[in-house]
Scaffold this motif. Structure first.
Motif, PDB file in Angstrom:
ATOM      1  N   THR A 177      61.537  60.859  36.759  1.00 20.94           N
ATOM      2  CA  THR A 177      62.758  61.007  36.213  1.00 20.94           C
ATOM      3  C   THR A 177      62.890  61.696  34.928  1.00 20.94           C
ATOM      4  O   THR A 177      62.316  61.750  34.049  1.00 20.94           O
ATOM      5  CB  THR A 177      63.365  59.463  35.927  1.00 20.94           C
ATOM      6  OG1 THR A 177      62.922  58.465  36.887  1.00 20.94           O
ATOM      7  CG2 THR A 177      64.689  59.400  35.641  1.00 20.94           C
ATOM      8  N   LEU A 178      63.932  62.589  35.018  1.00 17.55           N
ATOM      9  CA  LEU A 178      64.442  63.459  33.694  1.00 17.55           C
ATOM     10  C   LEU A 178      65.294  62.578  32.823  1.00 17.55           C
ATOM     11  O   LEU A 178      66.241  62.134  33.096  1.00 17.55           O
ATOM     12  CB  LEU A 178      65.181  64.560  34.137  1.00 17.55           C
ATOM     13  CG  LEU A 178      64.068  65.902  34.613  1.00 17.55           C
ATOM     14  CD1 LEU A 178      65.014  66.898  35.397  1.00 17.55           C
ATOM     15  CD2 LEU A 178      63.381  66.440  33.437  1.00 17.55           C
ATOM     16  N   VAL A 179      64.947  62.481  31.718  1.00 18.96           N
ATOM     17  CA  VAL A 179      65.556  62.108  30.462  1.00 18.96           C
ATOM     18  C   VAL A 179      66.074  62.779  29.570  1.00 18.96           C
ATOM     19  O   VAL A 179      65.387  63.995  29.537  1.00 18.96           O
ATOM     20  CB  VAL A 179      64.982  60.704  30.089  1.00 18.96           C
ATOM     21  CG1 VAL A 179      64.724  59.693  30.849  1.00 18.96           C
ATOM     22  CG2 VAL A 179      63.768  61.175  29.414  1.00 18.96           C
ATOM     23  N   ASN A 180      67.295  62.490  28.748  1.00 18.00           N
ATOM     24  CA  ASN A 180      67.753  63.461  27.730  1.00 18.00           C
ATOM     25  C   ASN A 180      68.276  62.915  26.597  1.00 18.00           C
ATOM     26  O   ASN A 180      69.016  61.790  26.487  1.00 18.00           O
ATOM     27  CB  ASN A 180      69.157  63.967  28.405  1.00 18.00           C
ATOM     28  CG  ASN A 180      69.811  65.183  27.354  1.00 18.00           C
ATOM     29  OD1 ASN A 180      69.513  65.288  26.273  1.00 18.00           O
ATOM     30  ND2 ASN A 180      70.689  65.918  27.820  1.00 18.00           N
ATOM     31  N   ASP A 181      67.370  63.044  25.571  1.00 16.47           N
ATOM     32  CA  ASP A 181      67.371  62.227  24.353  1.00 16.47           C
ATOM     33  C   ASP A 181      68.464  62.766  23.330  1.00 16.47           C
ATOM     34  O   ASP A 181      68.708  62.245  22.071  1.00 16.47           O
ATOM     35  CB  ASP A 181      65.999  62.048  23.690  1.00 16.47           C
ATOM     36  CG  ASP A 181      65.288  63.551  23.055  1.00 16.47           C
ATOM     37  OD1 ASP A 181      66.169  64.329  23.073  1.00 16.47           O
ATOM     38  OD2 ASP A 181      64.246  63.544  22.888  1.00 16.47           O
ATOM     39  N   GLY A 182      69.125  64.013  23.631  1.00 12.99           N
ATOM     40  CA  GLY A 182      70.237  64.535  22.700  1.00 12.99           C
ATOM     41  C   GLY A 182      69.745  65.249  21.698  1.00 12.99           C
ATOM     42  O   GLY A 182      70.494  65.854  20.697  1.00 12.99           O
ATOM     43  N   GLY A 183      68.241  65.648  21.528  1.00 15.81           N
ATOM     44  CA  GLY A 183      67.755  66.367  20.331  1.00 15.81           C
ATOM     45  C   GLY A 183      67.916  67.770  20.801  1.00 15.81           C
ATOM     46  O   GLY A 183      68.382  68.492  21.681  1.00 15.81           O
ATOM     47  N   ASP A 184      67.302  68.812  20.173  1.00  9.95           N
ATOM     48  CA  ASP A 184      67.045  70.063  20.162  1.00  9.95           C
ATOM     49  C   ASP A 184      66.281  70.595  21.437  1.00  9.95           C
ATOM     50  O   ASP A 184      66.740  71.473  22.115  1.00  9.95           O
ATOM     51  CB  ASP A 184      66.331  70.704  18.799  1.00  9.95           C
ATOM     52  CG  ASP A 184      66.977  70.814  17.424  1.00  9.95           C
ATOM     53  OD1 ASP A 184      68.384  70.581  17.622  1.00  9.95           O
ATOM     54  OD2 ASP A 184      66.756  70.558  16.440  1.00  9.95           O
ATOM     55  N   THR A 185      65.336  69.870  21.488  1.00 12.68           N
ATOM     56  CA  THR A 185      64.638  69.852  23.003  1.00 12.68           C
ATOM     57  C   THR A 185      64.532  68.701  23.686  1.00 12.68           C
ATOM     58  O   THR A 185      63.661  67.816  23.653  1.00 12.68           O
ATOM     59  CB  THR A 185      63.189  70.531  22.794  1.00 12.68           C
ATOM     60  OG1 THR A 185      62.654  69.376  21.818  1.00 12.68           O
ATOM     61  CG2 THR A 185      62.948  71.750  22.241  1.00 12.68           C
ATOM     62  N   PRO A 186      65.755  68.365  24.594  1.00  8.59           N
ATOM     63  CA  PRO A 186      66.208  67.041  24.781  1.00  8.59           C
ATOM     64  C   PRO A 186      65.547  66.503  25.889  1.00  8.59           C
ATOM     65  O   PRO A 186      65.566  65.381  26.307  1.00  8.59           O
ATOM     66  CB  PRO A 186      67.647  66.937  24.979  1.00  8.59           C
ATOM     67  CG  PRO A 186      67.809  68.515  25.446  1.00  8.59           C
ATOM     68  CD  PRO A 186      66.892  69.233  24.701  1.00  8.59           C
ATOM     69  N   TYR A 187      64.911  67.531  26.680  1.00  7.96           N
ATOM     70  CA  TYR A 187      64.257  66.992  28.188  1.00  7.96           C
ATOM     71  C   TYR A 187      62.856  66.316  28.366  1.00  7.96           C
ATOM     72  O   TYR A 187      62.188  67.152  27.715  1.00  7.96           O
ATOM     73  CB  TYR A 187      64.575  67.996  29.272  1.00  7.96           C
ATOM     74  CG  TYR A 187      66.213  68.339  29.376  1.00  7.96           C
ATOM     75  CD1 TYR A 187      67.224  67.503  30.214  1.00  7.96           C
ATOM     76  CD2 TYR A 187      66.669  69.508  28.676  1.00  7.96           C
ATOM     77  CE1 TYR A 187      68.390  67.686  30.252  1.00  7.96           C
ATOM     78  CE2 TYR A 187      68.044  69.788  28.977  1.00  7.96           C
ATOM     79  CZ  TYR A 187      68.884  69.004  29.596  1.00  7.96           C
ATOM     80  OH  TYR A 187      70.354  69.165  29.625  1.00  7.96           O
ATOM     81  N   ARG A 188      62.486  65.348  29.054  1.00 13.17           N
ATOM     82  CA  ARG A 188      61.450  64.769  29.041  1.00 13.17           C
ATOM     83  C   ARG A 188      61.445  64.290  30.509  1.00 13.17           C
ATOM     84  O   ARG A 188      62.290  63.776  31.200  1.00 13.17           O
ATOM     85  CB  ARG A 188      61.051  63.647  28.091  1.00 13.17           C
ATOM     86  CG  ARG A 188      60.962  64.024  26.741  1.00 13.17           C
ATOM     87  CD  ARG A 188      60.900  62.672  25.833  1.00 13.17           C
ATOM     88  NE  ARG A 188      60.991  63.228  24.407  1.00 13.17           N
ATOM     89  CZ  ARG A 188      59.811  63.381  23.688  1.00 13.17           C
ATOM     90  NH1 ARG A 188      58.745  63.526  24.252  1.00 13.17           N
ATOM     91  NH2 ARG A 188      59.843  63.461  22.401  1.00 13.17           N
ATOM     92  N   LEU A 189      59.905  64.247  31.038  1.00 13.80           N
ATOM     93  CA  LEU A 189      59.782  63.624  32.228  1.00 13.80           C
ATOM     94  C   LEU A 189      59.203  62.314  32.073  1.00 13.80           C
ATOM     95  O   LEU A 189      58.113  62.276  31.199  1.00 13.80           O
ATOM     96  CB  LEU A 189      58.929  64.337  33.307  1.00 13.80           C
ATOM     97  CG  LEU A 189      59.549  65.582  34.193  1.00 13.80           C
ATOM     98  CD1 LEU A 189      58.500  66.165  35.129  1.00 13.80           C
ATOM     99  CD2 LEU A 189      60.422  64.825  35.157  1.00 13.80           C
ATOM    100  N   VAL A 190      59.921  61.158  32.959  1.00 16.05           N
ATOM    101  CA  VAL A 190      59.176  60.050  32.648  1.00 16.05           C
ATOM    102  C   VAL A 190      58.818  59.647  33.893  1.00 16.05           C
ATOM    103  O   VAL A 190      59.229  59.667  35.164  1.00 16.05           O
ATOM    104  CB  VAL A 190      60.008  58.780  32.170  1.00 16.05           C
ATOM    105  CG1 VAL A 190      59.551  57.432  32.400  1.00 16.05           C
ATOM    106  CG2 VAL A 190      60.606  59.000  30.812  1.00 16.05           C
ATOM    107  N   LEU A 191      57.356  59.375  34.031  1.00 17.88           N
ATOM    108  CA  LEU A 191      56.437  59.241  35.190  1.00 17.88           C
ATOM    109  C   LEU A 191      56.222  57.668  35.556  1.00 17.88           C
ATOM    110  O   LEU A 191      55.551  57.117  34.399  1.00 17.88           O
ATOM    111  CB  LEU A 191      55.378  60.106  35.468  1.00 17.88           C
ATOM    112  CG  LEU A 191      55.543  61.623  35.013  1.00 17.88           C
ATOM    113  CD1 LEU A 191      54.216  62.448  35.339  1.00 17.88           C
ATOM    114  CD2 LEU A 191      56.727  62.129  36.069  1.00 17.88           C
ATOM    115  N   THR A 192      56.533  56.977  36.581  1.00 11.61           N
ATOM    116  CA  THR A 192      56.423  55.628  36.671  1.00 11.61           C
ATOM    117  C   THR A 192      55.685  55.300  38.079  1.00 11.61           C
ATOM    118  O   THR A 192      56.044  55.697  39.161  1.00 11.61           O
ATOM    119  CB  THR A 192      57.601  55.012  36.430  1.00 11.61           C
ATOM    120  OG1 THR A 192      58.439  55.168  35.679  1.00 11.61           O
ATOM    121  CG2 THR A 192      57.547  53.426  36.707  1.00 11.61           C
ATOM    122  N   ALA A 193      54.532  54.581  37.876  1.00 16.61           N
ATOM    123  CA  ALA A 193      54.009  54.041  39.252  1.00 16.61           C
ATOM    124  C   ALA A 193      54.872  53.265  40.047  1.00 16.61           C
ATOM    125  O   ALA A 193      55.887  52.421  39.511  1.00 16.61           O
ATOM    126  CB  ALA A 193      52.794  53.182  38.977  1.00 16.61           C
TER     127      ALA A 193
END
Length: 473
Positions: A177-193
């Motif tokens: 899942t892609l999440v956006n934390d609103g920062g300068d480099t906002p995108y992260r991938l969250v990997l879940t079993a």
């Protein structure tokens, strides 16, 4: 032919209006009567066939209701309640047993979850190479894989959203899942079993910056949000470890849904017989039985006042089915070595053969732990309860060699024979009508010839009369 007072000869031939069509029609109506008799008989058999179809439908509904309670576990119903509903919820099937348990949840199951570093945009590259996703568990010798899925990343299909889509379509047992934390480099991938439990952990390797080993978290590039855990709980002091918070194999017939820990403060789990649910099942069976009996009574009835009979009045097959069903429900069954009647639990038989339920008495029997009501209806060992008997009877009656099937096949055979006779006689009518028309056409020709002769003779008589009158004068 006839002679008039003036000496003319008349004819009732076709030329004078002989109604050939009407005569042929009346004669054919007489010829049609045997066919009409057969058609009436065939209609009667078809009506009987339809009535048997209605009966078969009623028996099918009865069998369905019987099969719903033809074993003790199907009829038995239980309620499952947890005193502290925030800790867990529970449900029970017919294979459960009444009882009370102490429930203490010390740990909830959870799925492994990790996150990547941050990315400036959805099109940021995540690296190239073959990303290996292994699922399995952490053992004494490190991560022990049970499944491996490889994903190839290469430019230009190696952005962060490309990686998300590739993982989600890989079938690796991991969701991204892609999440956006609103920062300068906002995108992260969250990997879940996809599944909880320590047996469903996962490991990533093969691409720089995307490595993670649950047996060596400190040496991994990706960050762990939460590790995989099994559910741990106690029932009456007995320890259980399960991979999911939904537990179906701790107690026979019980499903537990764990939702919160309560270590040190056990709650009570209670399984109790559900008399209301059991009563509803028995009532549905009795209702279906009564419907079948009423269908057969209606089909075999006779009204002496109006002298009208039911479609299957006097039918030995229907009479036999009625007797067998009533016998099955009126005799005893063996429960725990003792004979039991339906009347023992408030179900009695009326004069017309239908059953009635004393709901108060039935409820009392269902809540009495000394009465094994479920065994009265279901099959237990070699003993067939009331519902099991009805199920077996209807199976026998509707089998390929059963009495209802034989009766239906017999009527169908008779209808087929009547159809053949009607077809044969109908074909004969065509030749008979042709013969009648040929005969009347011959008569028409004869009458036409006689009519011509009559006209000639009339003319000759008129000439003679004229000549005689002239000579006399």
């Amino acid at each position: 032919m006839a002679s008039s007072s003036t000496g003319t000869i008349t004819s009732t031939g076709l030329a004078s209006g002989l109604p050939i069509d009407s005569l042929v029609s009346k004669l054919m109506a007489v010829e049609q009567q045997p066919i009409t008799t057969l058609q009436t008989k065939e209609a009667s058999y078809k009506t009987q066939l339809s009535a048997l179809g209605t009966l078969k439908g009623a028996l099918s509904s009865l069998q369905t209701a019987a099969q719903a309670i033809n074993t003790a576990s199907k009829l038995a119903a239980f309620t499952a309640k947890v005193a502290d509903t925030t800790v867990a919820s529970a449900s029970a099937s017919g294979s459960a047993a009444a009882g009370s348990y102490s429930l203490e949840v010390t740990q909830l199951a959870q799925a492994q979850k990790i996150k990547t570093g941050s990315y400036a945009s959805l099109t940021s590259a995540v690296g190239s190479g073959t990303l290996s996703i292994q699922t399995g568990s952490v053992g004494q010798n490190g991560f022990e894989a049970t499944k491996t899925v490889n994903i190839t990343l290469s430019s230009p299909k190696n952005t962060v959203q490309d990686l998300r889509d590739a993982i989600n379509s890989s079938g690796a047992g991991v969701t991204a899942t892609l999440v956006n934390d609103g920062g300068d480099t906002p995108y992260r991938l969250v990997l879940t079993a996809k599944d909880t439990g320590t047996a469903n952990a996962f490991k990533l390797s093969g691409v720089d910056g995307l490595d993670y080993d649950p047996s060596n978290i400190a040496g991994s590039s990706l960050t762990q949000i939460q590790g995989s855990k099994d559910a741990k709980f106690k029932l009456d002091g007995i320890d259980f470890v399960k991979s999911s918070n939904t537990v179906t194999d701790a107690v026979d017939g019980l499903t537990l849904n764990l939702s919160k820990t309560n270590e040190g403060s056990p709650t009570t789990l209670t399984l109790a017989r559900d008399a209301s649910a059991m009563s509803d099942k028995i009532s549905a069976f009795v209702q279906a039985y009564n419907q079948a009996i009423q269908v057969m009574r209606s089909q075999t009835s006779y009204n002496a006042d109006t002298k009208t009979a039911g479609t299957l009045n006097g039918d030995s097959t229907v009479r036999s089915i009625t007797q067998q069903l009533r016998s099955a429900m009126s005799s005893t069954v063996t429960v725990n070595g003792s004979a039991a009647y339906l009347s023992d639990i408030g179900i009695t038989t009326a004069v017309d053969g239908t059953l009635s339920i004393d709901s108060t008495k039935l409820t009392a029997a269902l809540t009495d732990s000394k009465k094994d009501v479920a065994s009265m209806f279901g099959k237990v060992g070699d003993n067939n309860g009331f519902a099991a008997r009805i199920d077996n009877l209807i199976t026998s009656m509707t089998a390929d060699d059963g009495m209802l099937t034989a009766r239906t096949n017999g009527i169908n055979s008779t209808i087929k024979t009547l159809d053949a006779r009607i077809e044969s006689m109908t074909n004969r009518l065509t030749s008979i009508e042709a013969r009648y028309r040929a005969q009347f056409n011959a008569l028409d020709s004869t009458l036409s010839s006689l009519n011509s002769t009559s006209s000639y003779l009339t003319q000759q008589l008129a000439t003679l009369q004229t000549n005689y009158t002239g000579q006399s004068s």
